[in-house]
Design a protein around this motif. Structure first.
Motif, PDB file in Angstrom:
ATOM      1  N   ARG A  65     -15.675 -22.362 -17.332  1.00 33.20           N
ATOM      2  CA  ARG A  65     -15.895 -22.253 -18.608  1.00 33.20           C
ATOM      3  C   ARG A  65     -14.494 -22.243 -19.391  1.00 33.20           C
ATOM      4  NH1 ARG A  65     -19.687 -18.099 -17.196  1.00 33.20           N
ATOM      5  NH2 ARG A  65     -18.053 -16.453 -17.138  1.00 33.20           N
ATOM      6  N   LEU A  66     -13.541 -21.747 -18.730  1.00 37.48           N
ATOM      7  CA  LEU A  66     -12.246 -21.792 -19.434  1.00 37.48           C
ATOM      8  C   LEU A  66     -11.793 -23.049 -19.410  1.00 37.48           C
ATOM      9  CD1 LEU A  66     -10.625 -18.745 -17.787  1.00 37.48           C
ATOM     10  CD2 LEU A  66     -11.022 -18.791 -20.139  1.00 37.48           C
ATOM     11  N   MET A  67     -12.044 -24.034 -18.581  1.00 40.01           N
ATOM     12  CA  MET A  67     -11.706 -25.608 -18.473  1.00 40.01           C
ATOM     13  C   MET A  67     -12.345 -26.256 -19.796  1.00 40.01           C
ATOM     14  SD  MET A  67      -9.516 -26.214 -16.136  1.00 40.01           S
ATOM     15  CE  MET A  67      -9.089 -25.210 -14.551  1.00 40.01           C
ATOM     16  N   ASP A  68     -13.436 -25.799 -20.442  1.00 43.89           N
ATOM     17  CA  ASP A  68     -13.946 -26.612 -21.556  1.00 43.89           C
ATOM     18  C   ASP A  68     -12.926 -27.055 -22.573  1.00 43.89           C
ATOM     19  OD1 ASP A  68     -16.433 -27.699 -22.700  1.00 43.89           O
ATOM     20  OD2 ASP A  68     -16.496 -25.890 -24.081  1.00 43.89           O
ATOM     21  N   GLY A  69     -12.994 -28.258 -22.948  1.00 44.47           N
ATOM     22  CA  GLY A  69     -12.252 -28.638 -23.920  1.00 44.47           C
ATOM     23  C   GLY A  69     -10.711 -28.790 -23.551  1.00 44.47           C
ATOM     24  N   VAL A  70     -10.059 -28.561 -22.599  1.00 41.54           N
ATOM     25  CA  VAL A  70      -8.979 -28.569 -22.125  1.00 41.54           C
ATOM     26  C   VAL A  70      -8.180 -29.653 -21.735  1.00 41.54           C
ATOM     27  CG1 VAL A  70      -7.279 -27.361 -20.347  1.00 41.54           C
ATOM     28  CG2 VAL A  70      -8.760 -25.968 -21.489  1.00 41.54           C
ATOM     29  N   ASP A  71      -7.032 -30.147 -22.229  1.00 43.64           N
ATOM     30  CA  ASP A  71      -6.378 -31.353 -21.832  1.00 43.64           C
ATOM     31  C   ASP A  71      -5.415 -31.261 -20.607  1.00 43.64           C
ATOM     32  OD1 ASP A  71      -7.157 -32.947 -24.096  1.00 43.64           O
ATOM     33  OD2 ASP A  71      -6.089 -31.632 -25.132  1.00 43.64           O
ATOM     34  N   ALA A  72      -4.794 -30.050 -20.235  1.00 45.73           N
ATOM     35  CA  ALA A  72      -4.043 -29.642 -19.280  1.00 45.73           C
ATOM     36  C   ALA A  72      -4.056 -28.207 -18.964  1.00 45.73           C
ATOM     37  CB  ALA A  72      -2.649 -30.033 -19.656  1.00 45.73           C
ATOM     38  N   VAL A  73      -3.596 -27.888 -17.601  1.00 45.11           N
ATOM     39  CA  VAL A  73      -3.520 -26.633 -17.163  1.00 45.11           C
ATOM     40  C   VAL A  73      -2.016 -26.299 -16.554  1.00 45.11           C
ATOM     41  CG1 VAL A  73      -4.319 -24.792 -15.175  1.00 45.11           C
ATOM     42  CG2 VAL A  73      -6.020 -26.814 -16.392  1.00 45.11           C
ATOM     43  N   VAL A  74      -1.481 -25.129 -16.948  1.00 47.53           N
ATOM     44  CA  VAL A  74      -0.380 -24.582 -16.272  1.00 47.53           C
ATOM     45  C   VAL A  74      -0.907 -23.478 -15.307  1.00 47.53           C
ATOM     46  CG1 VAL A  74       1.859 -23.688 -16.813  1.00 47.53           C
ATOM     47  CG2 VAL A  74       0.968 -25.354 -18.455  1.00 47.53           C
ATOM     48  N   SER A  75      -0.568 -23.327 -14.272  1.00 47.61           N
ATOM     49  CA  SER A  75      -0.641 -22.579 -13.155  1.00 47.61           C
ATOM     50  C   SER A  75       0.891 -21.827 -12.896  1.00 47.61           C
ATOM     51  CB  SER A  75      -1.077 -23.085 -11.816  1.00 47.61           C
ATOM     52  OG  SER A  75      -1.259 -22.313 -10.761  1.00 47.61           O
ATOM     53  N   LEU A  76       0.593 -20.436 -13.336  1.00 46.56           N
ATOM     54  CA  LEU A  76       1.916 -19.549 -13.240  1.00 46.56           C
ATOM     55  C   LEU A  76       1.656 -18.316 -12.155  1.00 46.56           C
ATOM     56  CD1 LEU A  76       2.778 -19.639 -16.998  1.00 46.56           C
ATOM     57  CD2 LEU A  76       3.962 -20.689 -15.122  1.00 46.56           C
ATOM     58  N   VAL A  77       0.607 -18.125 -11.781  1.00 51.52           N
ATOM     59  CA  VAL A  77       0.110 -16.848 -11.069  1.00 51.52           C
ATOM     60  C   VAL A  77       0.873 -16.643  -9.821  1.00 51.52           C
ATOM     61  CG1 VAL A  77      -1.548 -15.413 -10.017  1.00 51.52           C
ATOM     62  CG2 VAL A  77      -2.065 -16.601 -12.225  1.00 51.52           C
ATOM     63  N   GLY A  78       1.618 -15.677  -9.773  1.00 44.93           N
ATOM     64  CA  GLY A  78       2.184 -15.241  -8.360  1.00 44.93           C
ATOM     65  C   GLY A  78       2.568 -13.805  -8.185  1.00 44.93           C
ATOM     66  N   VAL A  79       2.494 -13.301  -6.893  1.00 45.44           N
ATOM     67  CA  VAL A  79       2.757 -11.824  -6.756  1.00 45.44           C
ATOM     68  C   VAL A  79       3.698 -11.713  -5.621  1.00 45.44           C
ATOM     69  CG1 VAL A  79       0.325 -11.232  -7.141  1.00 45.44           C
ATOM     70  CG2 VAL A  79       1.032 -11.943  -4.772  1.00 45.44           C
ATOM     71  N   LEU A  80       4.690 -10.718  -5.536  1.00 42.61           N
ATOM     72  CA  LEU A  80       5.819 -10.569  -4.674  1.00 42.61           C
ATOM     73  C   LEU A  80       5.190  -9.760  -3.441  1.00 42.61           C
ATOM     74  CD1 LEU A  80       8.607 -10.008  -6.968  1.00 42.61           C
ATOM     75  CD2 LEU A  80       8.259 -11.934  -5.650  1.00 42.61           C
ATOM     76  N   HIS A  81       4.159  -8.979  -3.631  1.00 40.91           N
ATOM     77  CA  HIS A  81       3.984  -7.994  -2.465  1.00 40.91           C
ATOM     78  C   HIS A  81       2.329  -8.246  -1.924  1.00 40.91           C
ATOM     79  CE1 HIS A  81       7.492  -6.129  -3.245  1.00 40.91           C
ATOM     80  NE2 HIS A  81       7.297  -5.822  -4.509  1.00 40.91           N
ATOM     81  N   SER A  82       2.274  -8.092  -0.884  1.00 39.12           N
ATOM     82  CA  SER A  82       0.654  -8.172  -0.468  1.00 39.12           C
ATOM     83  C   SER A  82       0.487  -7.211   0.741  1.00 39.12           C
ATOM     84  CB  SER A  82       0.334  -9.818   0.076  1.00 39.12           C
ATOM     85  OG  SER A  82      -0.911  -9.474   0.640  1.00 39.12           O
ATOM     86  N   ARG A  83      -0.667  -6.807   1.117  1.00 39.17           N
ATOM     87  CA  ARG A  83      -0.959  -6.193   2.468  1.00 39.17           C
ATOM     88  C   ARG A  83      -0.985  -7.257   3.279  1.00 39.17           C
ATOM     89  NH1 ARG A  83      -6.917  -5.362   0.608  1.00 39.17           N
ATOM     90  NH2 ARG A  83      -6.216  -6.967  -0.849  1.00 39.17           N
ATOM     91  N   PRO A  84      -0.462  -6.840   4.531  1.00 37.36           N
ATOM     92  CA  PRO A  84      -0.017  -7.682   5.542  1.00 37.36           C
ATOM     93  C   PRO A  84      -1.215  -8.463   6.111  1.00 37.36           C
ATOM     94  CG  PRO A  84       0.392  -5.739   6.563  1.00 37.36           C
ATOM     95  CD  PRO A  84      -0.115  -5.525   5.060  1.00 37.36           C
ATOM     96  N   GLY A  85      -0.855  -9.715   6.817  1.00 41.42           N
ATOM     97  CA  GLY A  85      -2.113 -10.568   7.353  1.00 41.42           C
ATOM     98  C   GLY A  85      -1.532 -11.644   7.966  1.00 41.42           C
ATOM     99  N   ALA A  86      -2.321 -12.431   8.747  1.00 41.38           N
ATOM    100  CA  ALA A  86      -1.976 -13.781   9.396  1.00 41.38           C
ATOM    101  C   ALA A  86      -2.837 -14.763   9.011  1.00 41.38           C
ATOM    102  CB  ALA A  86      -1.910 -13.490  10.859  1.00 41.38           C
ATOM    103  N   PRO A  87      -2.184 -15.954   8.442  1.00 43.14           N
ATOM    104  CA  PRO A  87      -0.664 -16.327   8.374  1.00 43.14           C
ATOM    105  C   PRO A  87      -0.042 -15.594   7.176  1.00 43.14           C
ATOM    106  CG  PRO A  87      -2.051 -18.171   7.670  1.00 43.14           C
ATOM    107  CD  PRO A  87      -3.106 -17.270   8.084  1.00 43.14           C
ATOM    108  N   TRP A  88      -0.900 -15.160   6.104  1.00 40.49           N
ATOM    109  CA  TRP A  88      -0.399 -14.452   5.240  1.00 40.49           C
ATOM    110  C   TRP A  88      -1.437 -13.304   4.961  1.00 40.49           C
ATOM    111  CZ3 TRP A  88      -0.367 -19.655   5.096  1.00 40.49           C
ATOM    112  CH2 TRP A  88      -1.751 -20.430   4.688  1.00 40.49           C
ATOM    113  N   GLY A  89      -0.898 -12.208   3.838  1.00 39.90           N
ATOM    114  CA  GLY A  89      -1.741 -11.327   3.574  1.00 39.90           C
ATOM    115  C   GLY A  89      -2.928 -11.747   2.492  1.00 39.90           C
ATOM    116  N   PRO A  90      -3.773 -10.743   2.251  1.00 39.77           N
ATOM    117  CA  PRO A  90      -5.094 -11.207   1.288  1.00 39.77           C
ATOM    118  C   PRO A  90      -4.407 -11.242   0.015  1.00 39.77           C
ATOM    119  CG  PRO A  90      -5.148  -8.713   2.057  1.00 39.77           C
ATOM    120  CD  PRO A  90      -4.055  -9.426   2.942  1.00 39.77           C
TER     121      PRO A  90
END
Length: 318
Positions: A65-90
């Motif tokens: 729904r958020l994509m409706d009528g959109v011309d472009a997307v900028v993706s900025l989400v990132g986190v510095l910490h996570s519960r551990p896991g392999a090959p990376w945490g959840p």
């Protein structure tokens, strides 16, 4: 390539997102900024042509729904910490791998042709940390779109600017402690100004030569972590001796810090510092001249300016 008129900025209410939103609205773009809590993004309402939407971007129907009528997307989400896991945490999996994958799927389904994804310098499928490996997997999800999506990937080093969680972190620590035991003291960084990152995001949305490219973003100078902490101490008026820790002690320190809410350091952060966070080639694309740390940091790290450190949650009431 024409300037997109309506842009979905995912992660637009955070530190980097605020700078990107400000830059894009100056170009006349209309922005859709999803946020889990509208109250936390109220500072964006001072910008023109901003639509704040309370939404869970990890939910595929909501993302569609958020994509409706959109011309472009900028993706900025990132986190510095996570519960551990392999090959990376959840938590790394959710933010760094699953979300970019869903963004690609939703953008292609909606006919959105342009995507700029902000990853991280040091992203590496064989990197020493879960953070680096998950960032590389997110990049791979973007590239897998092939020619069906005009994508650009940006890899910034650590980002500084008013309200950052990097220099302000150390500004709070050197104020409180007479000396600072520091893991990764010799790790090398090339900090980049948040305004420069926002400018490159804006340029990447309109330059044809940005399509299908991965660009590193860094500042003009390389510092060790120890040099950065000592600089912050001098500028903030709280010079503090730094005691470098060997990795074994740094891992022990990080283990203890992981027990705190909103940890300052994790063992995965220590592993990340085994690899220098330095650009392999030019600091920024298209001949851009990066902003020096020394031209910006004193204005918000000085003893008279507590607002940025308050934003980082590092100061209590005196």
């Amino acid at each position: 390539m024409n300037t997109p008129s309506k842009i979905l900025v995912v992660g637009g209410s955070g530190f980097v997102g605020t700078a990107v939103a400000s830059r894009l609205t100056r170009d006349g773009a209309r922005l859709v900024v999803p946020t889990r809590r509208r109250e936390r993004a109220r500072h964006l309402l001072t910008l023109p042509a901003i639509e704040l939407v309370e939404a869970d971007v990890f939910d595929p129907p909501t993302l569609a729904r958020l994509m409706d009528g959109v011309d472009a997307v900028v993706s900025l989400v990132g986190v510095l910490h996570s519960r551990p896991g392999a090959p990376w945490g959840p938590d790394f999996a959710r933010a760094h791998v699953e979300l970019p994958t869903r963004l690609v799927t939703a953008a292609q389904a909606a006919g959105v042709r342009r995507l700029v994804h902000v990853s991280a310098l040091g992203a590496d499928a064989a990197g020493p940390s879960e953070y680096q490996r998950s960032k590389a997997a997110g990049e791979a999800a973007i590239r897998a779109a092939g020619t069906g999506l005009a994508w650009t990937i940006l890899r910034p080093s650590v980002i500084f600017g008013p309200g950052d969680s990097f220099l302000n972190l150390f500004a709070g620590l050197v104020k409180r402690f007479p000396l600072l035991p520091l893991g990764g003291a010799t790790a090398r960084f090339q900090p980049v100004f948040v305004g420069d990152v926002a400018d490159v995001v804006a340029a990447s949305l309109v330059r044809p030569d940005a399509v299908g490219q991965t660009f590193e973003l860094a500042g003009p100078r390389v510092y060790t972590l120890r040099e950065l902490v000592e600089y912050v101490g001098r500028v903030s008026g709280h010079p503090c001796p730094v005691i470098p820790l060997p990795e074994s002690l740094a891992m022990f320190q990080a283990t203890l810090l992981e027990c705190l809410p909103g940890p300052l350091m994790s063992r995965d952060n220590v592993r990340s510092m085994r690899a220098d966070n330095v650009a392999a080639g030019v600091a920024q694309p298209w001949g851009r001249v990066p902003t020096p740390l020394e031209a910006v940091a004193p204005a918000y790290l000085g003893t008279a300016n507590k607002r940025a450190r308050l934003a980082a949650g590092l100061l209590r009431r005196d």
